[in-house]
Scaffold this active site. Structure first.
Site, PDB file in Angstrom:
ATOM      1  N   SER A   1      -4.618  -2.912   0.636  1.00 54.22           N
ATOM      2  CA  SER A   1      -4.136  -2.624   1.983  1.00 54.22           C
ATOM      3  C   SER A   1      -2.775  -3.274   2.215  1.00 54.22           C
ATOM      4  O   SER A   1      -2.348  -4.169   1.488  1.00 54.22           O
ATOM      5  CB  SER A   1      -5.142  -3.134   3.021  1.00 54.22           C
ATOM      6  OG  SER A   1      -5.167  -4.550   3.041  1.00 54.22           O
ATOM      7  N   HIS A   2      -2.143  -2.832   3.240  1.00 50.89           N
ATOM      8  CA  HIS A   2      -0.804  -3.320   3.601  1.00 50.89           C
ATOM      9  C   HIS A   2      -0.804  -4.846   3.768  1.00 50.89           C
ATOM     10  O   HIS A   2       0.034  -5.544   3.208  1.00 50.89           O
ATOM     11  CB  HIS A   2      -0.381  -2.639   4.904  1.00 50.89           C
ATOM     12  CG  HIS A   2       0.916  -3.109   5.465  1.00 50.89           C
ATOM     13  ND1 HIS A   2       2.122  -2.506   5.157  1.00 50.89           N
ATOM     14  CD2 HIS A   2       1.229  -4.125   6.311  1.00 50.89           C
ATOM     15  CE1 HIS A   2       3.086  -3.132   5.799  1.00 50.89           C
ATOM     16  NE2 HIS A   2       2.568  -4.112   6.510  1.00 50.89           N
ATOM     17  N   VAL A   3      -1.761  -5.355   4.536  1.00 50.79           N
ATOM     18  CA  VAL A   3      -1.756  -6.785   4.824  1.00 50.79           C
ATOM     19  C   VAL A   3      -2.054  -7.602   3.560  1.00 50.79           C
ATOM     20  O   VAL A   3      -1.517  -8.703   3.391  1.00 50.79           O
ATOM     21  CB  VAL A   3      -2.760  -7.105   5.955  1.00 50.79           C
ATOM     22  CG1 VAL A   3      -4.188  -6.947   5.508  1.00 50.79           C
ATOM     23  CG2 VAL A   3      -2.521  -8.493   6.509  1.00 50.79           C
TER      24      VAL A   3
ATOM     25  N   GLU B   1       3.921   0.651  -1.312  1.00 49.92           N
ATOM     26  CA  GLU B   1       2.571   0.745  -0.767  1.00 49.92           C
ATOM     27  C   GLU B   1       2.120   2.195  -0.658  1.00 49.92           C
ATOM     28  O   GLU B   1       0.966   2.527  -0.953  1.00 49.92           O
ATOM     29  CB  GLU B   1       2.517   0.076   0.602  1.00 49.92           C
ATOM     30  CG  GLU B   1       2.734  -1.428   0.562  1.00 49.92           C
ATOM     31  CD  GLU B   1       2.848  -2.016   1.951  1.00 49.92           C
ATOM     32  OE1 GLU B   1       2.043  -1.621   2.818  1.00 49.92           O
ATOM     33  OE2 GLU B   1       3.733  -2.847   2.177  1.00 49.92           O
TER      34      GLU B   1
END
Length: 1525
Positions: free
Chosen positions: A1127-1129, A1036
């Site tokens: 994004s991370h999510v 990420e």
């Protein structure tokens, strides 16, 4: 009361005066002359407020203003960031409205007043005995309006709260606080408010209700006067303009609508007329409005000084240029530039007044080449403007790169090694079940290893140590209650033969005997029964020598929250394991110094190249662990800078050679080189992101404010971060005084609102522990230097004092050797640490020569030869504009430079490495400029945002190996901009399709990086003991460091705009997964991210910011927020197979919230989410991942078909007993449809042929294996399905089948594959077998079990058709499936073969509807976003045609495979050259022809149809049809 009020009034007068004075002093532009813009009214009009502020326009000049006498300046309708004068005045006749008790010690008093010469109503609020954290939360009640209104006139410091209320801070005065609100609107009847103590988050109400102050009837008659009341009074219009302007300033310089402007103008006029009615003369009004002591004084001084000294024009121009640069090089009109010159002149006059001479001013400001810059700017114009480079009109297709690395599976290098002795010992120990293992550590002891296991049986602690070390070994150990301290162990914890010392214990290792000498170990077991300890420090002693861990004590934690975890990553699947094992073995040498690490990396590059992409991925992972300081940089090893530089040069030279020779690996090699960098630390921008992780890890501060700052730094670094870092340092130095933190921030212009305004807001305050003080001060101090370097703040790299220090006590030869090393190292250091990489990279390419003396002489870098024409000037342009606030010209220059470099990078060049580093620096500068330019887009038109998207997309394409899809997306955005400029009706719809395709590209790229890098990060991280959290976010962080993250943010900006303009749907699907679960509503995902749900859960989260984790047990997350695709999510959702979508329709989310706790089924489509409530008993059956025998609907009857004695039949022989509905329907159409609809020639292998072939003696062994597997399948062994498919493909073809098929095909006019060679027949036979084998694919098999359909009775015929090499393929539903409207049809069209339409390929097809009453007017619903089209040579396709596909109650269509004889070619599509997209007339012609064909076929069957077909050279072909379900 009187004392308090008098004090309050005095404070008001003093406050107002000081603010006005400070405002004039701090903002000299407020005194700029505007005499030519306003009609002169008197000799003193040079003191007019109109001339004190260049931002005044014709905003309040009235209806009769003359265009010739007004000046229109840019910016008046935008918010202006300037200090606003507090609206505080005194009232000689105040009246106490009321007193309210807030608490036992504090009282609120409300005082009403009306100044004698004003139509204002003043409400003064005073709180006694209170702190300085009180805020008035308020609004007004207006006539005829419900709820609170927000008046435009507001006190200084007022903030708008959620567009529903105003918040104004009280001002302290001794032990009391006060504020005054002024109301000038006659419509306002009352003011309502609450009081908030922000420090304690405590609200004060009036007996549980809002405080209410009625204003109606209190001196408000003045505001209601009409203009007719003053008919006999003559008022000069310029005074009204001035007074309206002053009111506008007092109201916070808001953006007024025309109606508001008119109202403000009338109010200003009424106030002045009222004063005149009371006796004030016009001259007195003019004197009051146009004269202030400071302005008169400044004006006189300026006149006196101007009379004495004539300032040369060139100095005025240079001073104006300097101010223009500091302002970010805004675009000035010629009129505004005149004002800037006047302001520059005034500033120089002030300097002269202070005693500075003209020669001193000239020496001060005429530095470098600034004079030539000014002369170039004013050569052919009278104003400053940012010069824009002219980009070459190159064919964008020249930038296409189609290099791609080998498939990951081919590169996987997995070597199964036998377990080591320590691994066997660990395994045996765990099998003894001594309790849960809470920590496992593996330490290197030169060429041996030490393993430590910590277990927690029944609340006790057991520590097991084992090693393969040879010789006598003593454990010197203690225990710790605080990390790494040494405490004496209790007597009952000592193992046998232990000896207690003063602060430690010594225990000898005991041999473990083994029949295999290679498995001989030594071990110790320690049992700790009492006391709470955090860990165990220890060292080892052997034959009088101490053994330590990289020069420090060994340490093992006893808790579950251990920092380093030896993660079980299996055998390193998906990695170049042999290389990673070698890296782990060499790490003990590599950590001695950077010289050693770079040398080892150089030696391993050949092995990495042999392993392909995964090999270079392993090197990247290792280098990045180094760059983020997860690995030791230097282990007490003295090494000269020259030696480091030499090792680094060797590594980067080898990387350059691989870059040149293996273009398929260039992208990953670029990342490696940027990680290694010119000065061994990578680019500064990336270091800022990396080093914050190091600070968090070293000081155990991974949450709260530090995590929020970390996320802000990742999203958008800025000079604010220097202030934030300094505020943290000051806060820590002042013993964690939070007031010091805020004071540092506020003194440097950073308020709480500013922290909250960042894209990644900082909500929390720092909250550190005293034990963290020293570490944080050290690390933040180092970090401050990195931040200052990034933003060009002064930093001394080295100075002669260093050289003098080196010279003391050493020989002359040593001295000169060190001088050369320091100078060379300083230049490399400059490459990393100066402002930074861009400037040094450009200097390296353009050439550098030191003009110093002594030790500096001889430092020289020659310019690169063979650069493109004009390239040097282009790089100089970039340097000149690198800090501009308006970033568009800079971005264009950066991308033009990268495009020019592209050709050079593809060819061998003598200075290729320097060109690569220049390209990396330009790439990094684009990302930085885009982040800085986000503000520029706040109020931008869609065309501007789309243009920025195209720039970032071009940058990403220039950094990618296989960029064809990116280039076509880039062409799509350019076309969208052109459509928008032409006001094309479909521009937003088309742009949305390009946006969707761009998101697909980004998602694909992110998934590829995760597949390539993450397994190596996890495996190597486990071997090296890297922090688990650093391993988890490895990929990420790589993705977010590139242009893809900036591109994703821009797409999120334009998406809602396009949806609104194009009237599109309600969903953005980020992770399309079909799920079933119970609905649970939460306010934000962050609050539940650590929760674990015990049943499948669909979370409806009102807030998702993008950095959260997804809770265990969650199957879907639905939110109104729009987190980035990268994004991370979002990454977590895709990797975890969780349905994740943004919903833009609040009604849908409200419906889900209303159904909380109920069971719902979600099925994402290409553009929507289909959802419905289901019953509890349907949970398992509704879930696509559940393949069990649970409750199912009633069974259906399916009659088994028998072999009819023929292996092949023609279309004329098709019947219900021989073939399925697919074959029969296509045969029915033959001869019945109009001639303009083509029907392909067809033959078939009827039902029963498969069973006949299987029972043939040729296939006896295959049949035996098949029967065994079927028995296993009947017993629930579902793994047998894949084996059955494999066995079916082993069938041999009976000669009779081949003979009959050939006869039927040739008789029907189809080409026989065998005529082109035996290998062509073998391809056809394999395709037939694949169709038969698809009967046993998992989805089809379990769908039959779900409806209790006897799978053995399902028979498979094979429809054989000649493939039409299609331009387009389509599917028609003759009744709109979304609405059920039978009066219109719905269709989808793709370019190429239809497999991309029916086979689940990513992206949307072109979709349209058409009214059956008007088939020549199709309505496009969406343009295509599918990046891939499938094309094939002239060939044959074998289609599945089972007896269950059209069985009522069983949707069998699409479950089984249709297989072409030849493999399709996947082509990346360029829609900007597709006439179906760009030619409106062609599109209408094709779509209406498809619609006409659909209606013709529906008419033949007399019912709604689901039709598949293709378009070839404009002709429609129908390949199959079935009843529409």
């Amino acid at each position: 009361m009187s004392n308090n009020l008098g004090h309050c009034a005095a404070q008001q007068v003093l406050h107002r005066s000081s603010v006005l004075e400070n405002q004039s002093r701090i903002h000299p532009c407020t005194t700029t002359c505007l005499s030519y813009g306003v009609t002169p009214c008197s000799k003193n009009d040079n003191a007019s407020p109109l001339k004190q502020n260049p931002m005044l326009s014709n905003l309040f000049l009235g209806k009769n203003r003359s265009p010739k006498k007004t000046i229109v300046l840019q910016g008046i309708h935008r918010a202006i960031n300037m200090p606003i004068c507090a609206v505080l005045t005194t009232d000689p006749s105040p009246q106490l409205y009321g007193s309210f008790r807030l608490d036992p010690n504090s009282e609120l008093q409300v005082i009403l007043s009306s100044p004698p010469q004003s139509s204002l109503m003043q409400i003064t609020f005073q709180i006694t005995n209170c702190g300085d954290s009180f805020v008035l939360h308020w609004g007004v009640i207006s006539h005829g309006r419900k709820g609170w209104a927000l008046p435009p006139r507001r006190p200084d410091g007022t903030k708008v709260y959620k567009n529903q209320a105003l918040r104004t801070p009280f001002e302290g005065s001794g032990s009391s606080s006060f504020l005054t609100v002024e109301i000038d609107d006659p419509e306002v009847q009352a003011i309502e408010f609450l009081v908030l103590d922000e420090a304690q988050n405590k609200w004060f109400r009036n007996n549980g209700q809002n405080f209410h102050v009625q204003l109606t009837g209190y001196n408000h008659h003045i505001l209601d006067k009409s203009i007719s009341d003053y008919a006999n009074i003559t008022l000069p219009e310029d005074l009204v303009q001035i007074h309206a302007y002053i009111r506008w300033e007092r109201n916070g310089r808001q953006s007024y609508t025309p109606e508001q402007q008119k109202k403000e103008y009338e109010l200003a006029k009424n106030e002045l007329l009222e004063e005149m009615r009371r006796g004030t003369s016009v001259d007195e009004l003019r004197a009051r409005l146009t004269k202030t002591p400071s302005s008169v004084k400044d004006g006189n001084n300026e006149k006196n000084l101007s009379a004495k000294v004539e300032i040369p024009d060139d100095l005025i121009q240079v001073q104006a240029y300097i101010h223009w640069e500091k302002a970010g090089k805004p675009t000035y009109t010629p009129e505004r530039q005149v004002l800037e010159f006047e302001e520059a002149k005034k500033k120089l006059l002030v300097e002269l007044e202070k005693g500075t001479s003209l020669s001193e001013i000239r020496q001060k400001i005429l530095k470098g080449n600034i004079k030539s810059k000014v002369s170039r700017q004013l050569k052919d114009k009278k104003y400053f403007a940012v010069k824009k480079i002219r980009r070459k009109d190159r064919d964008i297709m020249q930038l296409v790169s189609k290099y791609s690395s080998k498939a990951i599976e081919e590169e996987t290098v997995v070597i199964q090694k036998p377990p080591t002795a320590l691994e066997l010992w660990s395994r045996a120990l765990k099998e003894r079940d001594e309790g849960p293992t809470v920590n496992t550590r593996l330490f290197n002891l030169d060429d041996r290893e030490l393993m430590v296991l910590v277990m927690k049986p029944l609340g006790k602690t057991k520590v097991f140590l084992a090693t393969d070390y040879k010789g006598l070994l003593i454990l010197h150990w203690g225990l710790s209650k605080n990390a790494r301290e040494w405490m004496l162990p209790a007597m009952n914890t000592l193992p046998a033969n232990s000896i207690l010392l003063e602060m430690a214990c010594e225990t000898p290792f005991v041999d473990i005997s083994s029949a295999n000498p290679a498995h001989e170990l030594k071990h110790i077991e320690i049992n700790i029964d009492e006391g709470y300890y955090e860990g165990m420090p220890f060292v080892l002693r052997s034959d009088g020598y101490w053994i330590k861990n990289n020069g420090s004590d060994f340490y093992v934690e006893f808790s579950n929250e251990t920092t380093k975890i030896l993660k079980d990553v299996g055998v390193g699947k998906g990695t170049a394991r042999a290389l990673l094992d070698r890296i782990a073995q060499m790490e003990s040498d590599a950590e001695r110094s950077l010289m050693h690490r770079f040398s080892i990396a150089s030696d391993l590059l050949d092995q990495a190249r042999e392993a392909g992409t995964l090999g270079f991925a392993g090197i990247l992972v290792w280098m990045r662990f180094m760059a983020t300081r997860q690995l030791v940089w230097n282990k007490n090893y003295n090494v000269k800078p020259r030696e480091i530089s030499r090792a680094q040069d060797r590594l980067t030279d080898l990387l350059q050679d691989n870059f040149k020779s293996y273009p398929q690996y260039r992208e990953i090699l670029r990342i490696i080189m940027s990680t290694v960098g010119r000065g061994a630390e990578g680019d500064v921008g990336q270091r800022i992101r990396d080093e914050i992780l190091v600070i968090q890890r070293n000081n155990d501060c991974k949450g709260g404010m530090m995590e929020e700052w970390h996320q802000k730094l990742h999203n958008n670094t800025s000079p604010d971060d220097v202030v934030i870092c300094q505020a943290l340092i000051d806060y820590i130095n002042c013993d964690f005084d939070i007031n010091t933190y805020w004071r540092t921030l506020n003194e440097n212009g950073i308020t709480k609102d500013r922290l909250l305004s960042y894209d990644r807001a900082i909500h929390s305050e720092p909250n550190f522990r005293p034990g963290q003080k020293d570490g944080l001060l050290r690390d933040l101090g180092n970090y401050m230097r990195t931040l200052k370097v990034e933003y060009n703040l002064d930093m001394k790299l080295f100075n002669p004092a260093i050289i003098i220090h080196l010279n003391s006590g050493c020989s002359r030869a040593t001295y000169y050797s060190w001088v050369i090393d320091v100078v060379r190292f300083a230049f490399n250091f400059q490459a990393v640490h100066s402002g930074a990489d861009l400037e040094s990279a450009i200097a390296t390419c353009l050439g550098y020569k030191s003009e110093g003396e002594g030790f500096m002489v001889g430092v020289q870098i020659n310019p690169i030869r063979g650069l493109p024409s004009g390239f040097v000037e282009l790089l100089e342009f970039i340097l000149d504009h690198a800090e501009d606030k308006m970033v568009e010209p800079l971005l264009e220059g950066l991308l033009e430079a990268r495009a020019e470099l592209c050709t050079l990078l593809l060819n061998s060049h003598e200075r290729l490495k320097d060109l690569i580093f220049l390209d990396i620096a330009l790439d990094s500068a684009v990302r930085t400029a885009i982040e800085r330019g986000y503000k520029e887009l706040n109020n931008a038109e869609p065309e501007k945002i789309m243009y920025f998207i195209s720039l970032v997309l071009e940058n990403l394409a220039l950094s990618s190996d296989d960029n064809e899809d990116l280039i076509y997306c880039l062409k799509g955005w350019k076309h969208a901009v052109e459509l928008s400029k032409r006001k094309d009706d479909h521009w937003a719809l088309y742009a949305k399709s390009v946006l969707d395709r761009t998101r697909i590209v980004l998602s694909t790229k992110a998934e590829y990086f995760h597949q390539v890098l993450q397994p190596s990060a996890e495996y190597l991280g486990s071997l090296l003991g890297i922090d688990q959290w650093a391993v988890n976010i490895f990929t990420e962080e790589i993705i977010r460091a590139g242009s893809a993250a900036s591109l994703s943010a821009l797409l999120n900006r334009i998406d809602p705009v396009l949806r609104k303009v194009a009237h599109l749907g309600s969903w953005q699907i980020i992770s399309p997964v079909e799920v079933t679960g119970y609905v649970v509503s939460v306010n934000d995902l962050l609050s539940v991210q650590n929760k674990s749900y015990d049943q499948p859960t669909i979370l409806v989260a009102k807030s998702v910011k993008g950095e959260e984790e997804i809770p265990d047990g969650t199957v879907a997350v639905l939110t109104p927020d729009m987190p980035d695709v990268l994004s991370h999510v979002s990454v977590r959702a895709r990797n975890s197979k969780v349905c994740f979508a943004t919903c833009f329709d609040p009604n849908i989310l409200t419906e889900f919230e209303r159904n909380g706790g109920k069971l719902f089924y979600l099925r994402p489509t290409s553009a929507d989410i289909v959802y419905r409530e289901i019953k509890e008993g349907d949970l398992q059956d509704a879930s696509p991942s559940n393949l069990t025998d649970s409750q199912t609907p009633p069974s259906l009857t399916l009659v088994r078909k028998e072999f009819a004695g023929r292996y092949s039949i023609t279309a004329e022989e098709f019947s219900k007993e021989m073939v399925g509905a697919k074959s029969r329907n296509i045969a029915y159409l033959k001869g019945k449809v109009p001639s303009w609809i083509g029907i392909p020639i067809s033959v078939a292998l009827p039902f029963g042929v498969f069973e006949k072939v299987l029972s043939d003696n040729l296939n006896k062994n295959v049949e035996d294996s098949f029967c065994v597997l079927k028995k296993g399948l009947a017993k629930g062994d579902y793994n047998a399905l894949a084996e059955i498919r494999r066995v079916v493909l082993q069938l041999a073809c009976p000669s009779q089948l081949r003979k009959e098929l050939k006869e039927k095909m040739q008789k029907s006019g189809m080409p026989w594959p065998g005529d082109e060679g035996e290998y062509r027949w073998e391809k056809a036979w394999m395709a037939i077998k694949k169709v038969w084998a698809s009967k046993w694919n998992e989805r089809a098999y379990f769908s039959t079990r779900k409806v209790k359909l006897d799978h053995d009775n399902l028979c498979m015929a094979v429809l054989v058709q000649e493939i039409i090499n299609a331009d387009y393929a389509f599917v028609i539903h003759t009744t709109n499936p979304s609405s059920g409207d039978a009066s219109e049809l719905y269709a989808e069209v793709v370019k190429g073969l239809g497999e991309t339409l029916v086979g689940g390929y990513p992206g949307r097809a072109l979709s349209f509807i058409c009214k059956k009453s008007n088939l020549d007017s199709p309505i496009v619903l969406g343009f295509p976003s599918k990046p891939i089209g499938l094309f094939i040579r002239q060939s044959i396709i074998f289609r599945s045609d089972s007896n269950g596909e059209d069985l009522e109650g069983y949707a069998g269509a699409g479950l089984y495979d249709s297989v072409p004889m030849d493999e399709e070619e996947a082509v990346v599509l360029d829609y900007t050259s597709d006439p179906l997209i760009v030619d409106g007339n062609f599109r209408i012609s094709i779509l209406s022809s498809i619609a006409h064909a659909g209606i013709e076929i529906e008419g033949l069957f007399g019912s709604p149809q689901d039709i598949e077909g293709v378009v070839r050279d404009g002709k429609i072909f129908v390949v199959q049809t079935r009843p529409q379900v």
